[in-house]
Design an enzyme around this catalytic site. Structure first.
Site, mmCIF file in Angstrom:
data_model
loop_
_atom_site.group_PDB
_atom_site.id
_atom_site.type_symbol
_atom_site.label_atom_id
_atom_site.label_comp_id
_atom_site.label_asym_id
_atom_site.label_seq_id
_atom_site.Cartn_x
_atom_site.Cartn_y
_atom_site.Cartn_z
ATOM 1 N N HIS A 15 0.875 -1.175 0.000
ATOM 2 C CA HIS A 15 0.000 0.000 0.000
ATOM 3 C C HIS A 15 0.909 1.221 0.000
ATOM 4 C CE1 HIS A 15 -2.904 3.052 1.202
ATOM 5 N NE2 HIS A 15 -2.017 3.441 2.107
ATOM 6 N N CYS A 100 -4.354 2.032 -4.854
ATOM 7 C CA CYS A 100 -3.641 3.125 -4.196
ATOM 8 C C CYS A 100 -2.327 3.456 -4.904
ATOM 9 C CB CYS A 100 -3.377 2.775 -2.734
ATOM 10 S SG CYS A 100 -2.476 1.217 -2.513
#
Length: 589
Positions: A15, A100
């Site tokens: 992430h 993301c």
């Protein structure tokens, strides 16, 4: 474990987020923000300093808003329904194709001209390239949704007053922190009440208001009626913006002010118009206060006569003309010859095709610095007769606001500038195909508000843009070129018109307006072939003149060139244009 399941080694599923100005931005349930390191993902495994940006803060925040249209919370028509929980929505987030890392890469590319490390952005495709990865894709995406879509804890969400500032995050900005209130041309904050305790400050404020108007509200700490109109006075200040200066003087603290102005009761109000005292009244009547202040502002800033007209076309906001049709890309690239085999061309083609077929959310950005370098190299080295496919590819990509936004971040908008310079330098020798795709590309620059703003604010770039319009309008042999040039002129005029309506000032410099309208009127005089061209020319003329200063150079030039006569002469050209012609005649009267 990944080696045995997928046949390839994967360290982790990353992430990523981007820290800019002391705020961490990431994509999950839409574009989210938090204080650095305060997301539900915990502390970062690694912090990679990417560099610094010199872009103005307002440009950065506007681009971030445009990213929110791609990185949305929900997608599809389901957005019109109410949902009880994030998981009940159609999510635009996709663990493999729209995640993301795509957002972080796009934002970093805009800020710095480079994305995040390739081993992060390429990881999802590495998984999908394996048979087992394809099979597990739905299960993995569903299993991770509760993690990727989790909300930010309220205590970790930056307040509205927390604006980006210089910091040592992943990306640091050199932009100055903006004030909470806007500032007028004099540098004085506008849209707020100015608290005054000294004669010096009061005199300074009244001096600033000499070309406009001001109101002084004399109050005191022991005056209960005064407090009843405090909220209304604050609202009037916000409503007035930079059109008036609203001042509050507490006589229990400002004795010398009360003595000079001989105030004997509170609340007392004094209004000033163009440096002279205009009115004085006493009492806490909210209706009287609102009426007097609004009347004062109308006296200081009388509405333009055009606002009293009923104009269907010229008084509305217009969408830009864009050229979004995608040609057969294989045939287009074949015309490029060996250049068509460049990796950047393949990447750009894949991006355009994916976006056309599946939408922006499923089309991650290619390396825009590599692509723009290729375009610039082509412009500098390719013969004009062979250059149009390169420009047309870029035109197709510019429909995406992320691409047009990236061009805004380039120093001196170098890619666009070089294209304009090349075409303008060819003058009448410019090949038809190159000129028309350049005009269409220029129209597509107006898909992004931030790029259009930069385009018209930059004096050198704006000059090249106007030169492109003028030289193209002179092409008597090709009506489609004149139609595209008239469309570009319309986009320029419409954008300036919108700024004039909303912010009460022009973005297009006076010299550009003068040159543009002279060319439009000349072309309109000779246009007897294309109704579409005539419509674009007429509308552009009307939008440039609507709301222009009555004593300004633009109106003077229109009178000198008998613009009204030129417009009137077109009534016999087409019945479809008669209503538009009547409107343009009214604003030229």
């Amino acid at each position: 474990m990944s080696l045995s399941f997928l046949g390839t080694h994967i360290d982790a599923v990353y992430h990523t987020a981007l820290v800019f100005g002391g705020i961490e931005y990431f994509f999950g349930a839409g574009v989210q923000q938090t204080y650095p390191g305060a997301t539900h993902h915990g502390r970062p495994m690694e912090i990679i300093p990417l560099g610094k940006t010199d872009l103005p803060l307002d440009i950065i925040l506007e681009y971030l808003d445009s990213l929110k249209e791609v990185y949305t919370v929900e997608v599809g028509p389901q957005s019109c329904f109410r949902y009880r929980h994030v998981s009940d929505m159609m999510q635009s987030y996709d663990l493999f194709t729209h995640n993301c890392n795509n957002f972080t890469n796009d934002f970093a590319m805009f800020l710095l001209g480079k994305g995040i490390p390739d081993h992060i952005t390429s990881l999802p495709q590495t998984v999908l390239n394996t048979p087992f990865g394809q099979m597990l894709k739905p299960q993995l995406d569903s299993a991770m949704r509760g993690i990727t879509q989790a909300p930010v804890a309220p205590a970790s969400v930056p307040s509205q007053h927390h604006s980006p500032r210089n910091s040592n995050g992943i990306v640091t900005s050199q932009s100055n922190v903006q004030e909470n209130h806007a500032s007028g041309a004099s540098g004085i904050p506008t849209g707020q009440v100015h608290q005054v305790t000294t004669l010096k400050k009061l005199d300074t404020l009244l001096t600033w208001a000499q070309d406009s108007c001001a109101v002084i509200f004399f109050t005191s700490a022991t005056c209960p009626p005064c407090k009843l109109v405090y909220p209304a006075y604050d609202e009037l200040a916000a409503e007035a913006g930079d059109k008036a200066i609203l001042i509050k003087v507490d006589l229990s603290e400002a004795y010398e002010v009360g003595s000079k102005y001989q105030v004997r009761a509170t609340p007392t109000f004094m209004s000033y118009l163009k440096g002279e005292k205009e009115n004085e009244w006493v009492g806490a009547s909210e209706g009287q206060l609102r009426g007097n202040v609004r009347m004062l502002i109308r006296m200081a800033h009388p509405p333009h006569p055009h606002t009293n007209l009923r104009l269907h076309v010229l008084q509305r906001r217009h969408k830009s003309v864009t050229y979004s049709k995608i040609p057969p890309l294989e045939k287009l690239i074949a015309k490029m010859g060996p250049r068509g085999n460049e990796p950047s061309v393949t990447a750009l083609k894949d991006f355009i095709c994916t976006r056309e077929a599946s939408g922006a959310s499923d089309a991650p950005l290619p390396s825009l610095p590599t692509i723009t370098s290729f375009i610039v190299r082509s412009v500098e080295t390719t013969p004009p007769n062979s250059l149009f496919p390169d420009i047309d590819l870029l035109r197709c990509a510019l429909i995406d606001q992320r691409v047009s936004g990236y061009l805004t971040s380039e120093q001196s908008n170098s890619t666009i500038s070089k294209i304009f310079t090349k075409v303008n330098s060819l003058s009448g020798e410019c090949p038809y195909s190159l000129r028309i795709v350049t005009l269409q590309l220029a129209c597509n620059l107006f898909t992004a508000h931030i790029l259009a703003t930069r385009l018209l604010q930059d004096g050198e770039l704006c000059t090249k843009l106007i030169q492109l319009v003028i030289s193209s309008l002179l092409d008597t042999a090709h009506p489609p070129v004149r139609v595209a040039a008239a469309s570009l002129a319309f986009n320029i005029a419409a954008f300036n018109h919108l700024r004039r309506l909303e912010e009460k000032h022009d973005i297009l410099k006076d010299f550009a307006q003068i040159e543009l309208i002279a060319s439009l009127l000349e072309t309109l005089t000779n246009e007897n072939e294309s109704k579409d061209c005539a419509r674009g020319l007429l509308t552009a003329v009307g939008l440039l003149v609507y709301g222009a200063p009555r004593e300004g150079e633009l109106v003077e030039l229109c009178n000198a060139l008998d613009a009204k006569g030129t417009v009137n002469a077109k009534k016999s050209f087409s019945d479809d244009l008669k209503d538009l012609i009547s409107e343009v005649e009214l604003v030229l009267a």
